[in-house]
Write a protein that holds these residues in place. Structure first.
Motif, mmCIF file in Angstrom:
data_model
loop_
_atom_site.group_PDB
_atom_site.id
_atom_site.type_symbol
_atom_site.label_atom_id
_atom_site.label_comp_id
_atom_site.label_asym_id
_atom_site.label_seq_id
_atom_site.Cartn_x
_atom_site.Cartn_y
_atom_site.Cartn_z
ATOM 1 N N ALA A 106 21.436 -13.969 -30.919
ATOM 2 C CA ALA A 106 22.269 -14.531 -31.714
ATOM 3 C C ALA A 106 22.955 -14.080 -32.858
ATOM 4 C CB ALA A 106 21.441 -15.971 -32.229
ATOM 5 N N GLU A 109 25.875 -11.947 -31.406
ATOM 6 C CA GLU A 109 26.949 -12.741 -31.290
ATOM 7 C C GLU A 109 27.683 -12.658 -32.793
ATOM 8 O OE1 GLU A 109 25.744 -16.579 -30.230
ATOM 9 O OE2 GLU A 109 25.346 -16.015 -28.296
ATOM 10 N N ARG A 218 18.339 -19.950 -29.677
ATOM 11 C CA ARG A 218 19.577 -19.318 -30.246
ATOM 12 C C ARG A 218 20.423 -20.174 -31.166
ATOM 13 N NH1 ARG A 218 19.717 -17.491 -24.777
ATOM 14 N NH2 ARG A 218 21.158 -19.042 -24.166
ATOM 15 N N ASP A 219 20.481 -21.701 -30.924
ATOM 16 C CA ASP A 219 21.386 -22.405 -31.755
ATOM 17 C C ASP A 219 20.593 -22.625 -33.112
ATOM 18 O OD1 ASP A 219 23.556 -24.489 -32.070
ATOM 19 O OD2 ASP A 219 21.920 -25.927 -32.019
ATOM 20 N N ARG A 222 21.773 -19.682 -34.969
ATOM 21 C CA ARG A 222 23.391 -19.723 -35.441
ATOM 22 C C ARG A 222 23.454 -20.955 -36.410
ATOM 23 N NH1 ARG A 222 23.733 -21.054 -29.437
ATOM 24 N NH2 ARG A 222 24.214 -19.131 -28.546
#
Length: 283
Positions: A106, A109, A218-219, A222
């Motif tokens: 993450a 990203e 991962r969310d 984020r």
């Protein structure tokens, strides 16, 4: 197993004190202007999921949970064995999924997306523990001439009954060589994962090499970074919003001043300054 539970309880106590205390310190405009770039360190001390088990006779409204169950002198040995079996049955199938790996992805990203964060990120690392005291203090001192230093202390947990996945993060920012942080905050992320029996939920989370549980991990990173970035940028709070939140397996209603909304998700700040990113619709 009991040692494992006690270790998790100690970590949870430390993070919960940081996450829930009324200690939010916004980043002043002058301090924000003084940050050219920042080194980010995410500390995830857990090797696997933390799981809360409610003690007999203790309601969600009055506290309890794993810590209360372990330190309450009235807890009987049979209850401890029951908790161990419950934790083992849930954590066992999830041991192959590493939160640190998903957090690293993450962050990757984030680094590859220009202007995705309120501060320019010079470097980021996901660590299994805080650096030694001398190293930590030296890093703070180095902010006098180098990048600011942002530490995120993160704990993740499954609520009883597998109703929700929760992370609690304490964020601290040091800059300009000052020993005291110029910014402090607490971010709580939660998303429902339940629906069906424990076995059904576990199968759904771990199917296709853990596609669902990895995506949830991962969310959580984020969304936590999104909330943190908005707060660092000085986001203003708006109207009061309510949302459902899972506490020790029970859904309760929380209220706070909203400062961001996305489809199906709301971000708000409670009266103590803690920030929540939760589903706008939940059971």
């Amino acid at each position: 197993m009991l040692r494992f539970l006690l270790a998790l309880a100690a970590l949870s106590a430390a993070l919960l004190l940081g996450a829930c205390a009324p200690f939010h310190r916004p980043l002043a405009a002058a301090d924000r202007a003084g940050v050219r770039e920042v080194d980010v360190r995410v500390v995830v001390a857990q090797e696997s999921f933390m799981f809360s088990a409610q003690a007999p006779g203790v309601s969600a409204a009055t506290g309890g949970g794993l810590i209360g169950a372990l330190i309450d002198s009235s807890v009987q040995q049979s209850r401890q064995k029951e908790m161990s079996a419950e934790v083992g049955a849930i954590v066992g199938p999830l041991l192959d999924y590493d939160y640190r790996v998903e957090a690293g992805l993450a962050f990757g990203e984030l680094l590859n997306a220009p202007n995705a964060f309120a501060l320019k990120v010079a470097s980021s690392q996901v660590l299994a523990g805080m650096p030694p005291k001398a190293e930590h203090e030296a890093r703070i001192a180095a902010t006098k001439t180098g990048p600011a230093y942002l530490v995120l202390l993160l704990q993740y947990a499954l609520e009883p009954g597998l109703g929700a996945f929760t992370t609690r993060t304490t964020a601290l920012l040091w800059q300009a060589g000052n020993s005291e942080p110029s910014y402090r905050s607490a971010i709580i992320f939660q998303t429902p994962i339940g629906g069906g029996t424990r076995a059904t939920v576990l199968r759904r989370l771990t199917a296709n090499d853990g596609r669902v549980i990895k995506a949830v991990m991962r969310d959580s990173v984020r969304q936590t970074l999104r909330v943190l970035g908005m707060d660092l940028a000085g986001a203003r709070s708006g109207a009061v919003r309510t949302a459902r939140f899972n506490v020790n397996g029970s859904w309760v209603t929380l209220a706070g001043h909203s400062f961001d909304e996305q489809p199906g998700r709301v971000v708000f700040r409670d009266q103590d300054g803690a920030m929540y990113s939760v589903r706008s619709t939940a059971p």
